[in-house]
Scaffold this active site. Sequence first.
Site, mmCIF file in Angstrom:
data_model
loop_
_atom_site.group_PDB
_atom_site.id
_atom_site.type_symbol
_atom_site.label_atom_id
_atom_site.label_comp_id
_atom_site.label_asym_id
_atom_site.label_seq_id
_atom_site.Cartn_x
_atom_site.Cartn_y
_atom_site.Cartn_z
ATOM 1 N N TYR A 1 0.853 -1.194 0.000
ATOM 2 C CA TYR A 1 0.000 0.000 0.000
ATOM 3 C C TYR A 1 0.883 1.236 0.000
ATOM 4 O O TYR A 1 0.608 2.213 -0.700
ATOM 5 C CB TYR A 1 -0.890 0.004 1.241
ATOM 6 C CG TYR A 1 -1.943 -1.059 1.192
ATOM 7 C CD1 TYR A 1 -3.155 -0.821 0.548
ATOM 8 C CD2 TYR A 1 -1.733 -2.310 1.765
ATOM 9 C CE1 TYR A 1 -4.124 -1.800 0.495
ATOM 10 C CE2 TYR A 1 -2.701 -3.284 1.713
ATOM 11 C CZ TYR A 1 -3.893 -3.034 1.081
ATOM 12 O OH TYR A 1 -4.855 -3.995 1.017
ATOM 13 N N ASN B 1 -13.287 -0.555 -4.716
ATOM 14 C CA ASN B 1 -12.892 -1.271 -5.926
ATOM 15 C C ASN B 1 -14.008 -1.465 -6.925
ATOM 16 O O ASN B 1 -14.507 -2.560 -7.107
ATOM 17 C CB ASN B 1 -12.313 -2.628 -5.532
ATOM 18 C CG ASN B 1 -11.603 -3.261 -6.712
ATOM 19 O OD1 ASN B 1 -11.281 -2.578 -7.673
ATOM 20 N ND2 ASN B 1 -11.361 -4.541 -6.648
ATOM 21 N N CYS C 1 -6.592 -6.372 -6.933
ATOM 22 C CA CYS C 1 -6.392 -5.790 -5.601
ATOM 23 C C CYS C 1 -5.751 -6.803 -4.654
ATOM 24 O O CYS C 1 -5.207 -6.435 -3.635
ATOM 25 C CB CYS C 1 -7.717 -5.303 -5.045
ATOM 26 S SG CYS C 1 -9.150 -6.015 -5.794
ATOM 27 N N HIS C 2 -5.812 -8.076 -4.998
ATOM 28 C CA HIS C 2 -5.226 -9.086 -4.112
ATOM 29 C C HIS C 2 -3.701 -9.046 -4.147
ATOM 30 O O HIS C 2 -3.046 -9.703 -3.371
ATOM 31 C CB HIS C 2 -5.741 -10.465 -4.509
ATOM 32 C CG HIS C 2 -5.418 -10.843 -5.904
ATOM 33 N ND1 HIS C 2 -6.275 -10.592 -6.964
ATOM 34 C CD2 HIS C 2 -4.330 -11.439 -6.425
ATOM 35 C CE1 HIS C 2 -5.699 -11.040 -8.067
ATOM 36 N NE2 HIS C 2 -4.518 -11.554 -7.776
ATOM 37 N N GLU D 1 -1.015 -17.598 -8.424
ATOM 38 C CA GLU D 1 -0.198 -16.853 -9.381
ATOM 39 C C GLU D 1 1.276 -17.192 -9.237
ATOM 40 O O GLU D 1 2.114 -16.675 -9.954
ATOM 41 C CB GLU D 1 -0.426 -15.355 -9.183
ATOM 42 C CG GLU D 1 -1.866 -14.978 -9.506
ATOM 43 C CD GLU D 1 -2.018 -13.471 -9.630
ATOM 44 O OE1 GLU D 1 -1.108 -12.748 -9.255
ATOM 45 O OE2 GLU D 1 -3.068 -13.046 -10.109
#
Length: 98
Positions: free
Chosen positions: A22, A45, A53-54, A80
């Site tokens: 952040y 969002n 956003c993850h 991912e």
Amino acid sequence: MSFNEECYSILRKVPRGKVITYSELARAVGSPKSARAVGNAMNKNPYAPRVPCHRVVGANGEMVGFASGIANKIKMLKREGVELKNGKVDLKIYKVNL
DNA sequence: GTGTTGACCACAG
DNA sequence: GCTGTGGCCAACA
């Protein structure tokens, strides 16, 4: 271009398998102290599927709140290819280099 | 316009 | 290592 749109724009640049904090995101937007506002934008969002956003984690790579649940966030990151260290992400490896 | 809240961060004790 | 405090920004009542 609103503040949150800037956040989404930067976040979209984060490649798959990488994360950003952040704080770093706020810095990229231009307000190093607005990490809180960034989180607020993520919470709303409006670009839910478009914006990953993850991939946004705390300053120490720690998982801080997530609208859909921390567990889900971790799962997505793992999917991912991001390995978590004791529930945290190795910023040295996975934090995107801006 | 003011006060509160929130996916935060840094510093001091 | 944890808790408390102050500060930042945006959105909402």
